[in-house]
Motif scaffolding. Structure first.
Motif: not given
Length: 496
Positions: A216-224, A254-257
């Motif tokens: 992802p663009r950033t770890p939290a940007d799952e959509a990317s 959170a990353s495991l999720c």
């Protein structure tokens, strides 16, 4: 029902009988009838194939003969002599129940599905020859892909040469960089994988044939990440997807999720986990961390992991990951917990560190009639005994005054080494076997022992004997060499 004859020495005869009586009764999966034969020697570990040939008369009414685990000599030839198979049992007779359970339910650890990407993080600072040398070591530990890690603001002028040389020597290669130019150079030189591309840099995948690892663009940007996966799937291009494993305690859960959601959205997508963010950034023994993360990879049906060996405490990370992927795959394939499959990841502790109690050791000590020191460890501490009695303690210095070795430097040295090993084993909860190095699992390389050969006298024994003797957990083993004790054999019969 199979009938097994167990050969042993006088000191172990009663203990062996007691252990065999605890094994499952007839009708159980591991059931067999058994007979214990004491073949006329005191220490079972000194038994050899030649001694057995001389002392055990033919025929032997059995389907199998089991000898002590440290019995030396050619057992195949011995089996031909008796006309029945001859097999080494475990080194500790207390391990016999587990030994037979493993035989009844053997589990091979040769299969796995997770590929190991092993990163050379400082590749730009190494010569091509040094990179190849490092790659060979990583491959020997179990790495499948050698990952060349680029460094920010550090030129990697020999990137192409390194990729081509590794490929020429049969390595699968990945190039790991945040610099699009380096990724292009690596791909054009023949790299198999590129780490890592996101939706902004997917154009690189159109320029080279290398398989991209998508992030992802950033770890939290799952959509990317999902968008990048869908784009390459629409082009029918191979890829690996990495949702980014964050370190503890900064987003690991959170990353495991994220990985779980990635798997749910793309059930058949190949996934890579960067486990180095946990092993490198957590000051804890990495064998357990690798066991956990490769278990996660097995549940996730991941295709690969990326790991590193930078920090000193991570210097066995690849080897640990190799064992962990095999153990977890076997557990999943056989629908069993990852217990009893291999002790390779038990690097600091042992599952059953103290097989004998204080009372059992004391009972054995009372039977000893020679001056050689035996050392055993129980949950209570260290035990040293010979014909002169049993000494107990928890520190070698505490035991030293009772050993009477002031005038015997070589023997004192030997006892110092062995008591130090015993103390470490007691403190950590590891299995101690006299005259054997402690077993640190896959953390320490241990050359396989050739039980077809005999050991020449060590430096502490050389002055006492001129002939080779079988290695045994006895100080001054030469005095108990083969055929030193020719008492009549004894037998015990029973069912198990």
């Amino acid at each position: 029902m199979e009938h097994i004859v167990f050969l042993t020495g006088r000191l172990a005869q009663q203990a062996l009988t007691r252990v065999l009586e605890t094994i499952e009764p007839p009708g159980a999966e591991t059931a067999f009838t058994w007979e214990v034969r004491e073949i006329g020697l005191q220490v079972a570990a000194l038994m050899t194939a030649d001694m057995i040939r001389r002392r055990v008369p033919r025929p032997v009414a059995a389907d199998r003969i089991v000898v002590p685990g440290r019995c030396r000599g050619d057992l195949d030839a011995l089996g031909a002599h008796f006309g029945v198979p001859v097999q080494r049992g475990p080194e500790e007779l207390k391990d016999l129940p587990q030994f037979f359970r493993r035989q009844a339910q053997p589990v091979a650890l040769d299969a796995y599905r997770v590929q190991i990407f092993a990163e050379i993080v400082d590749a730009p600072r190494l010569t091509v020859a040094q990179i190849v040398e490092r790659a060979q070591s990583l491959r020997a530990d179990g790495a499948d892909v050698i990952d060349l890690g680029a460094l920010p603001e550090t030129p990697f002028a020999h990137l192409e040469e390194a990729v081509r040389e590794l490929k020429a020597q049969g390595f699968a290669v990945s190039v790991d960089s945040m610099n699009p130019d380096e990724l292009l150079r690596g791909g054009r030189a023949g790299a198999d994988y590129l780490l890592s591309l996101n939706v902004e840099t997917l154009w690189i995948a159109d320029e080279v044939e290398a398989t991209p690892v998508l992030v992802p663009r950033t770890p939290a940007d799952e959509a990317s990440l999902w968008a990048a996966v869908e784009r390459l799937r629409s082009r029918n291009r191979p890829f690996l997807a990495d949702a980014i494993l964050d370190p503890l305690p900064f987003g690991f859960l959170a990353s495991l999720c994220r990985y779980q959601r990635l798997r749910e959205r793309f059930p058949d997508a190949p996934i890579l986990l960067g486990v180095g963010n946990l092993t490198e950034l957590t000051e804890a023994d990495t064998s357990g961390i690798n066991a956990l993360l490769l278990g996660v990879a097995e549940e996730l049906d991941a295709t690969a992991i990326l790991t590193t060996q930078v920090s000193g405490h991570c210097r066995r990370a690849v080897r640990e990951a190799d064992w962990a992927r095999r153990i977890m795959h076997a557990a999943g394939a056989h629908r069993t917990l990852p217990k009893g499959l291999s002790p390779a990841l038990m690097t600091v502790h042992d599952k059953h560190p103290f097989p004998y109690s204080d009372a059992e050791i004391a009972a054995t000590a009372r039977e000893v009639r020679d001056p050689n020191f035996r050392i055993q460890v129980s949950a209570e501490g260290l035990h040293v005994y010979n014909r002169d009695g049993l000494r107990r303690g928890r520190d070698p210095f505490e035991l030293w005054p009772a050993l009477g070795l002031d005038g015997d430097a070589s023997h004192a040295f030997y006892m110092g080494v062995e008591l130090a090993r015993a103390q470490i084993a007691w403190q950590l909860g590891k299995r101690y076997v006299q005259d054997q190095p402690l077993d640190w699992g896959c953390a320490v390389e241990r050359a396989p022992e050739d039980l077809l050969q005999w050991c020449a006298p060590g430096t502490t024994l050389a002055a006492r004997t001129a002939q080779p003797v079988a290695c045994a957990p006895v100080s001054g083993a030469a005095s108990a060499a083969p055929d030193a004790d020719d008492t009549a054999p004894a037998k015990t019969r029973k069912h198990a």
